[in-house]
Design an enzyme around this catalytic site. Sequence first.
Site, PDB file in Angstrom:
ATOM      1  N   LYS A 119       0.829  -1.218   0.000  1.00 50.83           N
ATOM      2  CA  LYS A 119       0.000   0.000   0.000  1.00 50.83           C
ATOM      3  C   LYS A 119       0.851   1.250   0.000  1.00 50.83           C
ATOM      4  CE  LYS A 119      -4.390  -1.692   1.187  1.00 50.83           C
ATOM      5  NZ  LYS A 119      -5.450  -1.920   2.138  1.00 50.83           N
ATOM      6  N   LYS A 201      -6.915 -10.666  -8.440  1.00 45.61           N
ATOM      7  CA  LYS A 201      -8.102 -10.809  -7.609  1.00 45.61           C
ATOM      8  C   LYS A 201      -9.139  -9.747  -7.978  1.00 45.61           C
ATOM      9  CE  LYS A 201      -8.980 -10.621  -2.868  1.00 45.61           C
ATOM     10  NZ  LYS A 201      -8.556 -10.499  -1.472  1.00 45.61           N
ATOM     11  N   LYS A 204     -12.655  -3.958  -5.760  1.00 43.13           N
ATOM     12  CA  LYS A 204     -13.522  -2.792  -5.975  1.00 43.13           C
ATOM     13  C   LYS A 204     -12.706  -1.552  -6.278  1.00 43.13           C
ATOM     14  CE  LYS A 204     -13.797  -2.532  -0.977  1.00 43.13           C
ATOM     15  NZ  LYS A 204     -14.511  -3.176   0.091  1.00 43.13           N
TER      16      LYS A 204
END
Length: 336
Positions: A119, A201, A204
């Site tokens: 991240k 994967k 969203k």
Amino acid sequence: MEATTAAPKKRILSCIQPSGIPTLGNYLGALKNWKTLADEFDGAFAVADLHAITVRQEPAQFRKQINDVLALLLAIGLDPDQSILFIQSQVPAHSQLAWILNCYTQFGEMSRMTQFKDKSQSHADNVNVGLFAYPVLMAADILLYQADLVPVGADQKQHLEIARDIAQRFNTLYSPTFTVPEPYIGKQGARVMSLQDPLKKMSKSDPNPKSYISVFDAPDVISKKIKSAVTDSEGSVRFADGKEGINNLMGIYACCTGLTNEQIEADFAGKGYGDFKAAVAEAVIEELRPIRERYERYSNDKAYLKEVAAQGAERASRVANRTLQKVMKKIGFVLP
Ligand code: TRP
């Protein structure tokens, strides 16, 4: 008689971040099982809104998403009288214990967290201390409730490992205080992949909305997205290496219908991808329909949501404060 012999149910805790509408992947991989878990265990389920602010949120949108995720927990069938359903930020003990546990966690341990490393690369402009300390807040969530079990997907395994380490460390340093949580490896939920790139994967946060199905997508949107899913040129419905697109659709179909891959292959022998995709779309639409309908009812009833959250926060606080008091007393804080 029964009351004295029955072992108390184990406590299971899980949380979901209100960062966008969950996808079919979140649903089939995790949420679909929560109702079963709530029946089998003593469940606590939270909307992890404190975790979500490691990324900047637009206030009005954030408020809506928190309510929407609470409505979704009700829509998947969780019962606020049976389980503890709450919003993390409404239980101050989470922030309080997280600070304390920060002081029992090493910089080096957090630096090794792969999600932090990923991240901090993908959001290089906002690598805040909260993002770094995120696993400690998650440990606080878990340890406050003395959770025996935490259902975790692959991406959260390392965080649960840290929660265990922190619990054991504290217990050794003082005296047994925290239950050391175990991962709950349940019935294998599907690992749902992107419809556009089946090696990734389903997410969203993917910039291409055709790559994911949101749990609230309307039937025609679901049909369109599945129709445009990437497949291969072989044209036969079978599960095999190199057929990741079809494998993914088979996984989704299997999860919605309960059929095995063999049954699916037999049912679609001699049929093309068009027929198969239509069947997958139909199965997904039927799977999500009752959830979307219940969600619409709950999300429009703000008074009820408020009441559920208030009741949940009260029940959660009772459990969490007991643990927090124990911790503070052991450390030597002067309690009021
Ligand atoms: N970090 C988890 C996620 O992103 C959400 C979460 C927060 C969580 N606290 C938790 C999950 C405690 C399990 C237990 O998916």
